[in-house]
Structures are given as structure tokens and as C-alpha cells.
Design a protein around this motif. Structure first.
Motif, PDB file in Angstrom:
ATOM      1  N   THR A   8       0.842  -1.181   0.000  1.00  0.00           N
ATOM      2  CA  THR A   8       0.000   0.000   0.000  1.00  0.00           C
ATOM      3  C   THR A   8       0.877   1.231   0.000  1.00  0.00           C
ATOM      4  OG1 THR A   8      -1.778   1.199   1.161  1.00  0.00           O
ATOM      5  CG2 THR A   8      -0.174   0.048   2.530  1.00  0.00           C
ATOM      6  N   ALA A  10       1.262   4.972   1.316  1.00  0.00           N
ATOM      7  CA  ALA A  10       0.745   5.658   2.504  1.00  0.00           C
ATOM      8  C   ALA A  10       1.549   6.920   2.757  1.00  0.00           C
ATOM      9  CB  ALA A  10       0.814   4.738   3.723  1.00  0.00           C
ATOM     10  N   PRO A  67       1.648   5.188   9.310  1.00  0.00           N
ATOM     11  CA  PRO A  67       0.531   5.646   8.477  1.00  0.00           C
ATOM     12  C   PRO A  67      -0.450   6.479   9.299  1.00  0.00           C
ATOM     13  CG  PRO A  67       0.992   3.345   8.049  1.00  0.00           C
ATOM     14  CD  PRO A  67       1.819   3.722   9.243  1.00  0.00           C
ATOM     15  N   GLU A  94      -8.962   4.233   8.177  1.00  0.00           N
ATOM     16  CA  GLU A  94      -7.594   3.943   7.745  1.00  0.00           C
ATOM     17  C   GLU A  94      -7.301   4.749   6.471  1.00  0.00           C
ATOM     18  OE1 GLU A  94      -5.537   1.928   9.559  1.00  0.00           O
ATOM     19  OE2 GLU A  94      -7.184   1.798  11.007  1.00  0.00           O
ATOM     20  N   TRP A  96      -5.330   8.175   4.388  1.00  0.00           N
ATOM     21  CA  TRP A  96      -3.966   8.550   4.033  1.00  0.00           C
ATOM     22  C   TRP A  96      -3.189   7.370   3.431  1.00  0.00           C
ATOM     23  CZ3 TRP A  96      -1.785  13.546   4.771  1.00  0.00           C
ATOM     24  CH2 TRP A  96      -2.576  14.449   5.479  1.00  0.00           C
ATOM     25  N   ARG A  97      -3.887   6.427   2.800  1.00  0.00           N
ATOM     26  CA  ARG A  97      -3.230   5.287   2.160  1.00  0.00           C
ATOM     27  C   ARG A  97      -4.144   4.766   1.056  1.00  0.00           C
ATOM     28  NH1 ARG A  97      -3.122   2.317   7.783  1.00  0.00           N
ATOM     29  NH2 ARG A  97      -3.656   4.439   8.404  1.00  0.00           N
ATOM     30  N   ALA A 100      -5.966  -0.761   2.754  1.00  0.00           N
ATOM     31  CA  ALA A 100      -5.862  -0.981   4.193  1.00  0.00           C
ATOM     32  C   ALA A 100      -6.502  -2.304   4.563  1.00  0.00           C
ATOM     33  CB  ALA A 100      -6.536   0.152   4.963  1.00  0.00           C
TER      34      ALA A 100
END
Length: 352
Positions: A8, A10, A67, A94, A96-97, A100
Motif C-alpha cells: 500500500t 501511505a 501511516p 484507515e 492517508w493510504r 488498508a
């Protein structure tokens, strides 16, 4: 079938900001994504929210080099939970990525309302709209005919407060914003009866008095500082103040001086109450029952300030702190063309 991605992208926080955050306070990284365990699912994020409260998190609540946290809407792409079927749209924190792993107990599968865009669950139907709704109904206890003043009125909570105040029967709605263009937006598009640019003279108190010559009954405070002082001065007896935020001090390093007219709360029997919307989750269903019919009919539209692309998440956040957004600030990651599975099933053999 292609194997699911096991990484991922992030954003992390590299250092604590001094005053206004800068891009160098953040880092974009690629991290491994562990396979979901029982009761978990992998979510491909579609929309991310950037919010004023995040600035305070940067001073210590967020762990460095980890993250970051934030509201998000995504689609389940791999699941080990019967509660989170593949293809479901979910709300989680979750952000900012790009992807998740989420726990079913911490995720809400979003209801499908015909004619209502899923991203509204980050706007009018999300924490932003819920903040405005709680401020008006539970904290300020808005009454039909009340004159309402909203600071930072062109932001996410401010635009929501203006729309909701009208639907709830407010008599006159006044807002302050940070530019002439935003003032025009408030009065020409967003339903405010009057608005003013707080950066233009001759001072907040005089501007508010001209916009609401008979005084105000309710103040939805997103700013604090001088705005709160002006609102107290304009308040009628038994006025109510719902304090949502204090953007005036987030980057200041210290709190501004208390309003010089604070004792007017006593003399005018004014009630001032701060609140955290996280403690009013039970109002979510109430908000949806009230607002969804208006969204479906087109009487209300959800104005979102959209930044395109995950790589511009920091730009969206910093722009929101500078007041560049009109409406709720969100980031679109570009995957919302994905269609849900026609017959979603847990992908880990989990059936109980």
C-alpha cells in the motif's frame, strides 16, 4: 484472477510542525500489506477526507513515521469476514493510504441510497454533516425563526451548517468567510442570507452587526478568537453557542486571548457549549433519515472540494488549512469505477 496487491502507498508524518505544516513534514512510503485474518478485509480506498482536527493530531496524537489516520470510503477487494463481502462500499478510518486491512468491528458497510453519491458519507452524511447537525439540533437547539451566524462558513462544516439551518427552519442565516469570492458563493449558491469577508475592515463586530442588525440567536463557531468575541457581542439574551472548532489557533502555537466580553455570557444568559462529534454517533441514523430525502429531491446538494489523486493528499490537507476549499475537502483516488461483485462471498472460506 490476478493476485491481490500486497503493498500500500501511505503518507506518514516525518516531524512535528512548527506553526503551519509544510510538505516536508510528510513522507510518501510504500508499505507491505499483510493478508487479512479472520474477521478482516482488504479495502481499496476510493475517497479520503482531510479535516481541520488533523492539524492538532500532528502535534502529538499521530505517531511519527506511521501511516496516518483519517476518514475514508473504500471498496472491499478481499475478505475473511462474512460481514464485509467483496464489493461492499465501506466507511473506515484507515485513510492517508491506498489500501488498508480493516477489522469488521471498526467498519461501517454503507447503505445504498438511490440518487445519493457514496462520497456524501464524507460530506453531508459524514462527520462533517453530523457535526453541523449536532451543533444545531443538540447543542444550540435551533428554533424556528432563529437568526444563525456561522464562522468559516465556506468550509465543510460551515456549508453543511448553512444548508441544515435552512432545512431546520432558521429565519436568517449569516456567515463569515475569508474572501470576496467565498462571500458571493455563500449568498448566491449556498443559501446564506448575508455574508461578509472577515479579512476586510472595519472589524468583525461592525461587519456582523451590519449583517445581523437585530442580533443573533445561535452561533456555530468553527474559528474561536475574535469571531467568538464578535458573536458574543451580537448575541441576544438566551443565545446559544455551539463550539465546533478553533481554526484560528491550530497553527498559532498558543491559544488566543479569551474574548474580552466573556462576562456577557452571564449578563445575557448565553449558553456556550463545546462538543466532540465522536460522542454523538447515535445521531447518524437521525441525520440520514432527515437529510436523504432532501438529497434525493435535489433540494440540497453536497458541495465537495475534490483534489484528484492520492499523491496530492498532502496538498489537499495544506490547502484546506489555508482555507482554499469551498465545501468539504476530499481526495479522489480514481478507483470509483470499480463495480461490486455480482455475488460477493468471503474470499478466505470464512462463512460463519
Amino acid at each position: 484472477m490476478n493476485a491481490p496487491a500486497r503493498t500500500t502507498r501511505a503518507f506518514t508524518q516525518r516531524r512535528r510542525p512548527r506553526g503551519m505544516p509544510v510538505p516536508e513534514d510528510f513522507a510518501e512510503v510504500e508499505l507491505p500489506l499483510v493478508p487479512p485474518a479472520a474477521g478482516q478485509a482488504v479495502v481499496e480506498n476510493l475517497w479520503l477526507s482531510v479535516d481541520p482536527y488533523m492539524r492538532e493530531c500532528m502535534d502529538g496524537d499521530w505517531e511519527l513515521h506511521a501511516p496516518l489516520e483519517g476518514r475514508s470510503i473504500g471498496r472491499v477487494v478481499e475478505s475473511c469476514s462474512a460481514e464485509l463481502p467483496v464489493g461492499a462500499l465501506v466507511f473506515h478510518r484507515e485513510g492517508w493510504r491506498t489500501r488498508a486491512v480493516v477489522n469488521a468491528a471498526e467498519v461501517r458497510v454503507l447503505p445504498r441510497y438511490e440518487g445519493v453519491a457514496p462520497q456524501s458519507f464524507l460530506g453531508l452524511l459524514g462527520g462533517t454533516g453530523l457535526t453541523a447537525y449536532v451543533a444545531l439540533t443538540r447543542i444550540a437547539r435551533l428554533r424556528a425563526g432563529d437568526t444563525v451566524y456561522v464562522s468559516a462558513a465556506a468550509g465543510g462544516v460551515g456549508t453543511a451548517a448553512g444548508r441544515l439551518a435552512r432545512l431546520l427552519g432558521a429565519g436568517r442565516i449569516v456567515g463569515s468567510a475569508g474572501s470576496a469570492a467565498k462571500v458571493r458563493l455563500l449568498t448566491e449558491e449556498l443559501g446564506y442570507d448575508a455574508a461578509f469577508d472577515h479579512r476586510a475592515g472595519p472589524g468583525l463586530s461592525g461587519q456582523l452587526e451590519r449583517a445581523a442588525p437585530e442580533g443573533i440567536d445561535v452561533y456555530v463557531d468553527n474559528v474561536g478568537g475574535a469571531h467568538l468575541e464578535a458573536a458574543i457581542g451580537a448575541m441576544r439574551e438566551h443565545g446559544r453557542i455551539a463550539w465546533c472548532g478553533a481554526v484560528a489557533q491550530y497553527n498559532a502555537g498558543s491559544a488566543p486571548a479569551a474574548p474580552r466580553n466573556l462576562f456577557d455570557l452571564v449578563e445575557k444568559s448565553i449558553r456556550l457549549e463545546g462538543f466532540l462529534v465522536s460522542r454523538h454517533g447515535d445521531a447518524q441514523v437521525e441525520l440520514e433519515e432527515f437529510l436523504v430525502p432532501h438529497l434525493r429531491s435535489g433540494r440540497v446538494t453536497d458541495r465537495l472540494h475534490v483534489t484528484e489523486g492520492f499523491e496530492r493528499t498532502v496538498d489537499a490537507f495544506l490547502g484546506m488549512l489555508r482555507g482554499e476549499n469551498t465545501g468539504k475537502a476530499v481526495v479522489r483516488l480514481g478507483h470509483d469505477a470499480l463495480e461490486p461483485s455480482a455475488d460477493p462471498e468471503p474470499s478466505c472460506g470464512h462463512t460463519s
